[in-house]
Scaffold this motif. Sequence first.
Motif, PDB file in Angstrom:
ATOM      1  N   HIS A   1       0.840  -1.200   0.000  1.00  0.00           N
ATOM      2  CA  HIS A   1       0.000   0.000   0.000  1.00  0.00           C
ATOM      3  C   HIS A   1       0.879   1.254   0.000  1.00  0.00           C
ATOM      4  CE1 HIS A   1      -3.915   2.027   1.342  1.00  0.00           C
ATOM      5  NE2 HIS A   1      -3.034   2.997   1.270  1.00  0.00           N
ATOM      6  N   ARG A   2       1.944   1.210   0.801  1.00  0.00           N
ATOM      7  CA  ARG A   2       2.874   2.346   0.859  1.00  0.00           C
ATOM      8  C   ARG A   2       4.300   1.839   0.696  1.00  0.00           C
ATOM      9  NH1 ARG A   2       4.499   5.849   6.108  1.00  0.00           N
ATOM     10  NH2 ARG A   2       3.968   3.838   7.025  1.00  0.00           N
ATOM     11  N   ALA A   3       5.016   2.461  -0.222  1.00  0.00           N
ATOM     12  CA  ALA A   3       6.435   2.187  -0.401  1.00  0.00           C
ATOM     13  C   ALA A   3       7.193   3.490  -0.248  1.00  0.00           C
ATOM     14  CB  ALA A   3       6.703   1.584  -1.780  1.00  0.00           C
ATOM     15  N   VAL A   4       8.360   3.424   0.370  1.00  0.00           N
ATOM     16  CA  VAL A   4       9.221   4.593   0.527  1.00  0.00           C
ATOM     17  C   VAL A   4      10.524   4.299  -0.199  1.00  0.00           C
ATOM     18  CG1 VAL A   4      10.516   6.021   2.160  1.00  0.00           C
ATOM     19  CG2 VAL A   4       8.183   5.294   2.706  1.00  0.00           C
ATOM     20  N   VAL A   5      10.808   5.093  -1.219  1.00  0.00           N
ATOM     21  CA  VAL A   5      12.009   4.934  -2.020  1.00  0.00           C
ATOM     22  C   VAL A   5      13.037   5.952  -1.549  1.00  0.00           C
ATOM     23  CG1 VAL A   5      12.989   4.982  -4.346  1.00  0.00           C
ATOM     24  CG2 VAL A   5      10.642   4.128  -3.984  1.00  0.00           C
ATOM     25  N   HIS A   6      14.162   5.469  -1.047  1.00  0.00           N
ATOM     26  CA  HIS A   6      15.229   6.342  -0.576  1.00  0.00           C
ATOM     27  C   HIS A   6      16.110   6.691  -1.771  1.00  0.00           C
ATOM     28  CE1 HIS A   6      14.482   5.545   3.790  1.00  0.00           C
ATOM     29  NE2 HIS A   6      13.869   4.499   3.251  1.00  0.00           N
TER      30      HIS A   6
END
Length: 499
Positions: free
Chosen positions: A346-351
């Motif tokens: 549902h939520r992805a965080v791309v650094h």
Amino acid sequence: MARIAVVGAGLGAMAAAARLAVAGHEVTVYERTETHGGGVRRFARDGFAFDTGPGLLRLPAAHRDLFVKTGREPLERCVELTRIDPDVRHHFADGTTVTLPSTSHGGVAAALDAALGEDAGARWNALLGRARTVWEATRRPLLEEPLSHGADAAGELGHDPYPRPVRRRRLALRRPGRATRTGRPTTLREVAEAELRDPRLVALLESYAHAYGLDPARAPAGAVVLPYVEQTFGCWYPRGGTRALADAVYARCRARGVRFRFGAGVRRVRAEGGRATGVELADGSTEAADVVVACGGVPGTDTWDGSGDGGGGSGDGAAAGEPPTGSARFTVLLALRGARPRDAAHRAVVHTTVRGEEGVVTVLRPDDPALRPDDGHEAAVLTTAVPGGPVAAPERLADELVAAADAAGLGLGARVLWREVRTPEAYAAETGSPGGVVPAPVLAGADGAYLRAPNRTPLDGLYVAGGWAHPGGGLAHATMSGALVAGLVVEGDGWRGSR
């Protein structure tokens, strides 16, 4: 029964309006745009729908309390809430991926150990243990009590609440000015580097600051409370998007007799004899009121500086009273061909880096049929923090965000049917926030620089709510601001919060 004028129709304004109406007051909301919700809006096209403001809820208890206190129908009967699990999937710059479960400190530790190596989870949970100390020390004064006005308004909240000193031998290796003489960490970055060591764990902690548009190198150490709140209470999604929550609050206001006047911007608050007496509208007409609740700033008074800040701190470490110079949101709405993959988070965080600066791209992909024309399509929202004001070459920046997501393996670019780019100017047009700056939640420490305007102003009968007032930005915090203002109006200025 008092006549109450509420300026603005955002979540904080409507929360105050509903509570005041239930208390027996005659409440009118004046909104300069043609709809409610403030920054909680929706963009729809060709059967797709997207949240253009925040896409997730934190601390849903604030919204549940609003619905309990304003009627017999609880929140869950008006909005279908789902706790997202897993909570988030992080894609680090070195290619490492870790998926963190929701509201399970043990599960998070196990996931971190598996992805980042033994003891990573222990170091992270030890940090969250100290964050719990910050939460317990500041929860009530930051979230449940109105902020006092005056030189000592910050009080203990101006002091750094982070409990653990950094070893002096570590300080000797750090750049000058990075820690106080007491040896305590003063910024979130100092905490991350001293306590976590692994650069991926450092990036994980700092991503919570980036998500709110805060600079980890300037945000106070007390910002460790941000991941603590999320991992302890979870992230929640309203079926139909967060706009569904704004619609439900609006419906509750109407059911309780609140009157709305759309297309009725307020030019200034009228005052006589040291007391607010009403509002002057943009068309020059005036409306009398016994009490004024201003949201998004206090137009036409000595606490309104034209910035939308209403006299509080800037939220990015500037001194209290300065205009906000924090971050805005840059958002790309993607209409995608093809079904949503079953393993999509549902939520992805791309650094990644955004225009050469370290940061994150947050990708929201709700599995919600209400947001797509059919199951053969998917709606996705990509967001990153940018400085407030105009964005140079926005389409190029949108390409950069999509490319970052694809580099992390999300595979969105080749599926794009069309996209809509939302700049800070769009947010500014909807909310009136200069430069489209989005207020962050209040934080303790930094001599009170991350606090917001007190809910009661020096002008009798004038109160402030919403993201630019205490306790700051975010859906839950704005809603809490409405509860604090309603308490002050109904119970008197000596009210110190519900017990």
